[in-house]
Write a protein that holds these residues in place. Structure first.
Motif, PDB file in Angstrom:
ATOM      1  N   ALA A  78       0.839  -1.195   0.000  1.00 44.42           N
ATOM      2  CA  ALA A  78       0.000   0.000   0.000  1.00 44.42           C
ATOM      3  C   ALA A  78       0.874   1.244   0.000  1.00 44.42           C
ATOM      4  N   VAL A  79       0.564   2.193  -0.884  1.00 44.11           N
ATOM      5  CA  VAL A  79       1.329   3.434  -0.990  1.00 44.11           C
ATOM      6  C   VAL A  79       0.408   4.591  -0.624  1.00 44.11           C
ATOM      7  N   PRO A  80       0.645   5.241   0.535  1.00 42.69           N
ATOM      8  CA  PRO A  80      -0.196   6.382   0.912  1.00 42.69           C
ATOM      9  C   PRO A  80       0.182   7.626   0.116  1.00 42.69           C
ATOM     10  N   ALA A  81      -0.665   8.638   0.182  1.00 42.13           N
ATOM     11  CA  ALA A  81      -0.397   9.889  -0.523  1.00 42.13           C
ATOM     12  C   ALA A  81       0.868  10.532   0.021  1.00 42.13           C
ATOM     13  N   GLY A  82       1.702  10.969  -0.879  1.00 43.34           N
ATOM     14  CA  GLY A  82       2.938  11.634  -0.469  1.00 43.34           C
ATOM     15  C   GLY A  82       4.102  10.700  -0.246  1.00 43.34           C
ATOM     16  N   ALA A  83       3.842   9.373  -0.214  1.00 35.97           N
ATOM     17  CA  ALA A  83       4.942   8.436   0.014  1.00 35.97           C
ATOM     18  C   ALA A  83       5.790   8.241  -1.228  1.00 35.97           C
ATOM     19  N   ASP A  84       5.166   8.341  -2.391  1.00 39.92           N
ATOM     20  CA  ASP A  84       5.936   8.115  -3.618  1.00 39.92           C
ATOM     21  C   ASP A  84       5.634   9.189  -4.665  1.00 39.92           C
ATOM     22  N   LEU A  85       4.318   9.384  -4.947  1.00 41.14           N
ATOM     23  CA  LEU A  85       3.904  10.343  -5.962  1.00 41.14           C
ATOM     24  C   LEU A  85       3.107  11.465  -5.321  1.00 41.14           C
TER      25      LEU A  85
END
Length: 471
Positions: A78-85
């Motif tokens: 799971a990729v939360p907001a701000g973690a990658d993009l």
């Protein structure tokens, strides 16, 4: 590429707001009902830390808008907001005094690692953006700097240089030989005839004093008669020491002492004299035959003592510098698996075989049970090295080009410094470092060849950059 992904996500969100949505299934986007997708504002996503999409757990370019599993059953990450993009524009700098100056881009390098740089942003033939290189990242101190992610992916590991006792076993083959000092030859010193031979054959073990044969010799009989006549004479026999010359003549003819003593006691000269073994050992050769005539010097018996034997080992020329007389050696005979014979180096022969490039080493071995036989094949392990601890590092830390040996020293914060070293003895997976390192300095012991490749690549890129820089 990053902006393309952001644009695609924004388009998907707009379509969902218009009454329809797309969901990711099997790596493709499929149309779904309006209730399946809801727009989440960036602020809400940042506040709730809920995932905005899911990525392959191995970091491969596979994504999904809903929870998903890989083919082997693992959950997508799971990729939360701000973690990658980021779906927002770059945030403005917070008001207040600037703490650090903005880093300056020096040049851009090829994303595939090719020796190609550019002073301005550009893309390669596959549409990938060139990677910016900032000032200070390619320092001239020779150190290589890697990001934490690259260090983790390549498996870089370090170990401090420490004091250790390094012992090396030089292994070499050889054969068993008789101790030439323990071989006796029984021969006559005058013309003789063999009257009788004892039941002794080649290969039989005899003891000192055991009868081997009876011989008749005119010279011995004449000397014995003269000696007996002298000591039995009423005129000369009472004089102390008279007749020593006659007795010495018998001794010069190699007559055994026990035979001379028997003649002195009996006062008579026997026709045939009994000849006995001069030492304990094995009969290697029997040439005596009943009735034969033996000339002076003819070998009638050859007896060897096998209580101590020699192991003649052929050591490679490159290992001679580590050998010394007195070093302990363990010898294993191929005919006795699991059994060991302990000995020491007695002689290092001062000659190298021209064909095999080996030198012969002699090892003395105790052989009380006569298990070791002449010409038997053996394998020797010679312990070399110092008993004192020396500064050493693992073998895997050494980068050896043949004319140069170096290690990578970890300097912290992802920086690795190449360091030339001088090496000594090797053994047990470690190598002695005689110069170039201090105790406690951490050296790279894993993936150092990847760091070396990275340093060579950066050096090449830097050379291209400097060559293309405006004058």
């Amino acid at each position: 590429m990053k902006r393309a992904i952001i644009a695609g996500a924004v388009v998907a969100a707009m379509i969902a707001a218009a009454g329809g949505g797309f969901i990711g299934v099997g790596g493709h986007l499929h149309l779904a009902g309006p209730s399946n997708v809801a727009l989440v504002s960036p602020a809400a996503a940042q506040g709730s830390r809920e995932p905005i999409y899911y990525q392959d757990p191995d970091g491969r370019p596979f994504y999904s808008l809903t929870p998903k599993k890989t083919q082997d059953g693992r959950d997508y990450r799971a990729v939360p907001a701000g973690a990658d993009l980021s779906f927002d524009d770059e945030p403005a700098a917070a008001a207040g005094p600037a703490t650090t100056a903005e880093r300056k881009i020096k040049y851009y390098r090829n994303p595939m690692g090719l020796a190609d740089t550019s002073p301005i942003p550009k893309k390669d033939s596959m549409g990938m953006d060139y990677i910016p290189v900032y000032e200070g990242e390619d320092s001239d101190d020779g150190a290589v700097k890697l990001s934490p992610g690259k260090i983790q992916r390549t498996g870089v590991k370090s170990e401090p240089a420490a004091l250790r006792v390094i012992r090396t076993a030089i292994r070499a083959p050889g054969t068993i030989q008789l101790d030439e000092r323990r071989i006796s030859v029984i021969s006559m010193r005058s013309e003789s005839w063999v009257q009788k031979v004892a039941n002794v054959t080649t290969g039989v073990r005899v003891v000192k004093g055991q009868p081997l044969m009876e011989i008749y010799s005119p010279s011995i009989s004449s000397a014995a008669a003269e000696y007996i006549a002298t000591i039995n004479s009423k005129t000369t026999g009472v004089t102390a020491g008279y007749g020593r010359g006659s007795r010495q003549r018998l001794m010069n003819l190699d007559v055994p002492d026990e035979v001379i003593v028997a003649m002195e006691k009996s006062g008579s000269v026997p026709i045939a004299i009994e000849w006995s073994a001069s030492r304990d050992g094995v009969v290697l050769e029997r040439n005596a035959v009943e009735g034969m005539r033996a000339q002076p010097g003819d070998v009638l018996f050859r007896v060897a003592d096998t209580a101590v034997v020699w192991a003649m080992i052929d050591v490679a020329e490159r290992d001679l510098g580590a050998l010394n007389v007195g070093l302990p050696v363990i010898v294993r005979a191929r005919g006795y698996p699991g059994r060991e014979f302990a000995g020491k180096i007695g002689v290092i022969y001062p000659q190298v075989n021209r064909e095999t490039r080996t030198a012969r080493v002699r090892i003395e071995l105790a052989n009380p049970d006569a298990a070791l036989l002449p010409d038997m094949y053996v394998d020797a392990a010679i312990e070399t090295g110092s008993q004192q601890p020396v500064l050493s590092v693992p073998d895997s830390a050494i980068l050896d080009t043949g004319s140069r040996q170096a290690v990578f020293v970890e300097k912290g914060q992802g920086r690795f410094e190449p360091r030339d070293v001088k090496l000594g003895h090797r053994g047990g997976g470690y190598v002695e470092v005689r110069d170039g390192l201090s105790e406690g300095e951490p050296v790279v012991v894993s993936a150092n060849f990847l760091i070396d490749a990275e340093s060579n690549l950066r050096a090449a890129l830097k050379g291209f950059s400097d060559a293309g820089a405006p004058q």
